[in-house]
Design a protein around this motif. Sequence first.
Motif, PDB file in Angstrom:
ATOM      1  N   VAL A   1       0.841  -1.203   0.000  1.00 49.51           N
ATOM      2  CA  VAL A   1       0.000   0.000   0.000  1.00 49.51           C
ATOM      3  C   VAL A   1       0.876   1.253   0.000  1.00 49.51           C
ATOM      4  N   LEU A   2       1.917   1.238   0.819  1.00 49.68           N
ATOM      5  CA  LEU A   2       2.812   2.390   0.889  1.00 49.68           C
ATOM      6  C   LEU A   2       3.522   2.616  -0.443  1.00 49.68           C
ATOM      7  N   GLU A   3       3.977   1.539  -1.067  1.00 48.01           N
ATOM      8  CA  GLU A   3       4.629   1.668  -2.376  1.00 48.01           C
ATOM      9  C   GLU A   3       3.656   2.258  -3.400  1.00 48.01           C
ATOM     10  N   THR A   4       2.403   1.832  -3.332  1.00 45.35           N
ATOM     11  CA  THR A   4       1.393   2.372  -4.245  1.00 45.35           C
ATOM     12  C   THR A   4       1.146   3.850  -3.960  1.00 45.35           C
ATOM     13  N   ALA A   5       1.050   4.195  -2.681  1.00 42.51           N
ATOM     14  CA  ALA A   5       0.850   5.600  -2.310  1.00 42.51           C
ATOM     15  C   ALA A   5       2.003   6.462  -2.820  1.00 42.51           C
ATOM     16  N   ASN A   6       3.222   5.971  -2.676  1.00 43.74           N
ATOM     17  CA  ASN A   6       4.376   6.721  -3.179  1.00 43.74           C
ATOM     18  C   ASN A   6       4.310   6.889  -4.693  1.00 43.74           C
ATOM     19  N   ALA A   7       3.844   5.856  -5.381  1.00 45.55           N
ATOM     20  CA  ALA A   7       3.702   5.948  -6.836  1.00 45.55           C
ATOM     21  C   ALA A   7       2.647   6.988  -7.214  1.00 45.55           C
ATOM     22  N   LEU A   8       1.571   7.077  -6.440  1.00 44.80           N
ATOM     23  CA  LEU A   8       0.545   8.095  -6.699  1.00 44.80           C
ATOM     24  C   LEU A   8       1.106   9.497  -6.488  1.00 44.80           C
ATOM     25  N   ILE A   9       1.922   9.644  -5.461  1.00 49.04           N
ATOM     26  CA  ILE A   9       2.535  10.937  -5.159  1.00 49.04           C
ATOM     27  C   ILE A   9       3.436  11.388  -6.305  1.00 49.04           C
ATOM     28  N   GLU A  10       4.114  10.426  -6.924  1.00 43.30           N
ATOM     29  CA  GLU A  10       5.104  10.752  -7.952  1.00 43.30           C
ATOM     30  C   GLU A  10       4.488  11.075  -9.311  1.00 43.30           C
ATOM     31  N   VAL A  11       3.190  10.845  -9.474  1.00 45.65           N
ATOM     32  CA  VAL A  11       2.561  11.035 -10.787  1.00 45.65           C
ATOM     33  C   VAL A  11       2.717  12.468 -11.290  1.00 45.65           C
ATOM     34  N   ASP A  12       2.559  13.459 -10.392  1.00 40.81           N
ATOM     35  CA  ASP A  12       2.645  14.850 -10.851  1.00 40.81           C
ATOM     36  C   ASP A  12       4.041  15.443 -10.687  1.00 40.81           C
ATOM     37  N   GLY A  13       4.990  14.646 -10.187  1.00 40.00           N
ATOM     38  CA  GLY A  13       6.367  15.123 -10.072  1.00 40.00           C
ATOM     39  C   GLY A  13       6.598  16.115  -8.952  1.00 40.00           C
ATOM     40  N   LYS A  14       5.604  16.299  -8.073  1.00 39.90           N
ATOM     41  CA  LYS A  14       5.733  17.239  -6.956  1.00 39.90           C
ATOM     42  C   LYS A  14       5.303  16.550  -5.663  1.00 39.90           C
TER      43      LYS A  14
END
Length: 274
Positions: free
Chosen positions: A117-130
């Motif tokens: 779940v945490l890895e997925t959350a980090n991937a969501l955070i990285e989508v916009d590059g900010k």
Amino acid sequence: RGVFDAGNIIDQIGNPDWERMLMAAALAASIPDNIRQAAHSTEWAPEVLFYSLLDRDEELRERQLLVVARRMGSDSESQVRALLKSGGVARPEQRLPLLEVAFPALKRRPPDFVARVLETANALIEVDGKVDVFEYLLARVITLQLQESRQPHRVKVAGRKGLAALQIEALQVMAVLADHGHDDEQSRLAAFRAGLGSLGLDSSTAPPASDEWVRLLDRALPRLDELKSADKEKLVRALAAVVLHDGRMVASELELLRAVCDLIHVPLPLLTGS
């Protein structure tokens, strides 16, 4: 002393605004009942966290939903879409209360699942590059708590260092907090000086640069976690002074204060019962 309650620390400051402002923030969140219930659910808690990270931009949001589908499966994506349809994109003031409710439920899942779940959350955070403040809070705090739940015997809530030895780091964190809660330079400086006054430092002390705030906090907070309990109390008083000096509290201030306090092992009162 071991663990201490920041609520008592705030009381010691003699500032009655703290509880009032926390209550106002919780009321402002006005989370729909079905989303709140989902956050309490062990089954839905991961999807509530993903929902809280969805971007307001539709194109970015669709890319995030694809990330959920790819990493967690189509059922998870469907659940996130259902939350989105029910409540719309989470407003800034709703995200911290959602995290506070969902995380205890998430921790009841197996550690390997929480890590995914945490890895997925980090991937969501990285989508916009900010990285915004809430994303920093979610990623860093969940990572820390996951690590500590696996090795509880290694957790230390206080160290042996004094605030004088870590004054630069303390001022850096105060500057970041002042920067995120205020739109103009004069207000930021006034907030920073409120923190200086709490620490008994010269009001003419200039705030350190806080542009690269993620890197700065990642470097400063592990050092501040080595403070003695009494000095952590002094630091939290100063941070509270920064936030409360103007009698108002925006979502990013509260999120950042929560992140800082969690990462130096000082529990703040929750916005909402978990």
